[in-house]
Design an enzyme around this catalytic site. Structure first.
Site, PDB file in Angstrom:
ATOM      1  N   ARG A 168     -84.790  -9.690  28.458  1.00 55.41           N
ATOM      2  CA  ARG A 168     -84.015 -10.232  27.393  1.00 55.41           C
ATOM      3  C   ARG A 168     -82.633 -10.318  27.881  1.00 55.41           C
ATOM      4  NH1 ARG A 168     -83.812  -7.667  21.454  1.00 55.41           N
ATOM      5  NH2 ARG A 168     -83.099  -5.563  22.682  1.00 55.41           N
ATOM      6  N   ASP A 450     -80.232   1.510  18.648  1.00 56.11           N
ATOM      7  CA  ASP A 450     -79.720   0.393  19.530  1.00 56.11           C
ATOM      8  C   ASP A 450     -78.712  -0.212  18.567  1.00 56.11           C
ATOM      9  OD1 ASP A 450     -81.138  -1.232  18.279  1.00 56.11           O
ATOM     10  OD2 ASP A 450     -82.303  -1.972  20.208  1.00 56.11           O
TER      11      ASP A 450
END
Length: 540
Positions: A168, A450
């Protein structure tokens, strides 16, 4: 081949970094930057223009100009690529060397190596992550730390191959300020994608896999079109057949959910499906409608996957993906084991089980976990209820989701509480402090937090303060209330952490984001300059 004239690299390129930041690799990513950066900036401007329209009361809907694409039943995405047929459990995490080894040794089917929300994009994190993936693909990643040896297993668990690697890159909005091209910072997306692709695409194909990606934060099919054009140019550049690259798109913005057919269509030969990026999706819902009191959401704990707008999003995503022959991936289980409290751990793991059961019975083809020990729970559920490699054949013809379903803010029983305010402050502050130290994911209250979850916390506090929401205890959420609670929590956490922590610095940033006044588009953009450490230009 691109010239490196007017190109500066302001981070170190020696040692192990030199095998990544080669002249040939830099020429490739500079070519991509010069070819596509103007379009990237135009698309970011379109986001700003769209936000202004939303602020004026316009509501998103399915695009009339692309109705023919949505209505055409004949076109399909690409068939699953090698290593992506069965994706029933995927583990995600940053690209530090220990994580890479542990993830690839986990009892999962794929590993999403993350340069985005679980990585604070310091120069060392981004380039050393590229080194680690380069080495892992070639099975040269073993190392010793504090006397403990970390090494890749010969194969995956239970006789399966080693988990398939998916990368990613950063979203379109982020820049890489350590690389300056013609006076402007390089796109973080192009930097992350380009270096990984250039060095590893051919090697991955040789080993029976391919260059596979997760694409984050997109808000329109035009942004997917930009990725697709980059893919085509990149494959042509190295002489690789088009369609070798595969990309799964995270549907994690409230605008992208109205363009899912179109996003798959734009990526057709490169598409490997869509994913329910649940936390960023909630953040986007709040952010895009933040100025309207009609869209105030309750405590994060009350915004579950079963509330109306989240349930509609899930069902429509599955139906759309399966109609187009691609995977519909489920969301993250952020829990981590609670080792010192068996009863609390049992409750947490039961939540994971129920969440994965909801996903597989809804029709998802796989799911995410943040911790290796959760993989066994997810596998148990998917193995029991999905005996086939995927369930793309589950067409969900029963689903009929209309635009109003996707933006329905009604949450029965939802409330804003003082405890919800405290939890949001705790998560946002704790995450931002870690980020300023160069750490992109951090365990808080036995959840792996996160950037996405920190964004939910930040945007909720802003929204509640902006609209002077009354809590369940009868208190009005004011600027003074949240700032006082922020400073109290800052003092508490700073005292526990000891000297050298960055809680006060984090609080100074956080205080600008929770009063219903200033609102940065992303926390990562707000904080990025604090972790940029540019040096003198390296000799290229």
């Amino acid at each position: 081949m691109a010239s490196l004239e007017n190109v500066e690299v302001l981070g170190r390129i020696d040692g192990a970094y030199s095998k990544i930041l080669t002249r040939e690799a830099l020429e490739f990513i500079v070519l991509l930057q010069r070819t596509f950066n103007t379009r990237r900036k135009e698309l970011l401007w379109r986001r700003e223009e769209r936000q202004l329209r939303l602020d004026r009361g316009e509501l998103p809907t399915f695009l009339p100009e692309t109705k023919a694409i949505r209505d055409d039943p004949t076109w399909q995405g690409a068939p699953p690529a090698p290593g992506l047929v069965d994706r029933r459990v995927e583990i995600t995490g940053p690209t530090d060397r220990k994580m890479v080894i542990n993830a690839l040794n986990s009892d999962v089917y794929t590993y999403m190596a993350d340069f985005e929300d679980s990585t604070a994009p310091t120069w060392d994190n981004q380039v050393s992550g590229q080194v680690n993936l380069y080495d892992a693909i070639r099975r040269q990643v073993d190392f010793t730390l504090n006397g403990k040896e970390y090494k890749l297993n010969a194969s995956g668990p239970n006789g399966r191959p080693t988990p398939t690697l998916i990368v990613r890159p950063r979203g379109w909005h982020l820049e890489e300020k350590h690389v300056i091209v013609d006076g402007s910072p390089m796109s973080g997306s192009i930097f992350d994608f380009g270096l990984y692709f250039f060095h590893n695409a051919a090697e991955l194909v040789k080993r029976g896999r391919g260059p596979y990606f997760y694409l984050p934060k997109m808000e329109s099919h035009l942004e997917a079109r930009l990725w697709n054009d980059i893919f085509k140019v990149s494959q042509d550049y190295i002489g690789m057949p088009r369609g070798t690259i595969r990309a799964t798109v995270l549907i994690e913005t409230i605008l992208a959910v109205f363009e899912m057919d179109e996003i798959i269509y734009e990526l057709r030969e490169h598409s490997s499906g869509l994913n329910c990026g649940r936390w960023d999706y909630i953040f986007s819902f709040i952010k895009k409608f933040r100025n309207s009191p009609s869209f105030v959401l309750p405590d994060r704990a009350d915004v579950t996957m079963t509330v109306p707008f989240m349930d509609s999003y899930v069902r429509l995503l599955i139906k759309t993906c399966h109609r187009r022959g691609v995977h519909a991936m489920g969301g993250m289980a952020a829990q981590i084991p609670i080792k010192n409290d068996p009863e609390a751990n049992k409750v947490a793991m039961e939540k994971v089980y129920k969440d994965k059961l909801r996903e597989v019975t809804a029709g998802h083809d796989g799911t995410w976990v943040a911790h290796p020990q959760l993989a066994s729970i997810a596998l148990e559920v998917f193995n029991q209820h999905m005996p086939t490699p995927n369930q793309i054949f589950v067409r969900r013809e029963d689903v009929n989701v209309v635009a109003s379903d996707l933006i329905n803010p009604t949450i029965p029983g939802g409330k804003v509480s003082l405890e919800g305010i405290r939890i949001n402050i705790d998560i946002g502050l704790g995450y931002m402090e870690a980020w300023l130290r160069g750490v992109g994911c951090v365990p808080i209250n036995y959840l792996m937090e996160d950037a996405a979850t920190a964004e939910v916390s930040r945007s909720q506090l802003w929204q509640w303060t902006k609209h002077q929401v009354k809590t369940a205890e009868g208190k009005t959420v004011t600027k003074e209330l949240v700032l006082n609670m922020l400073q109290e929590q800052t003092n508490t956490l700073s005292a526990k952490a000891g000297p050298g922590n960055k809680f006060q610095a984090a609080a100074d940033f956080f205080a600008t984001q929770i009063t219903g006044e200033g609102f940065s588009d992303f926390l990562t953009s707000l904080l990025y300059d604090s972790i940029v450490k540019v040096g003198t230009p390296a000799k290229l």
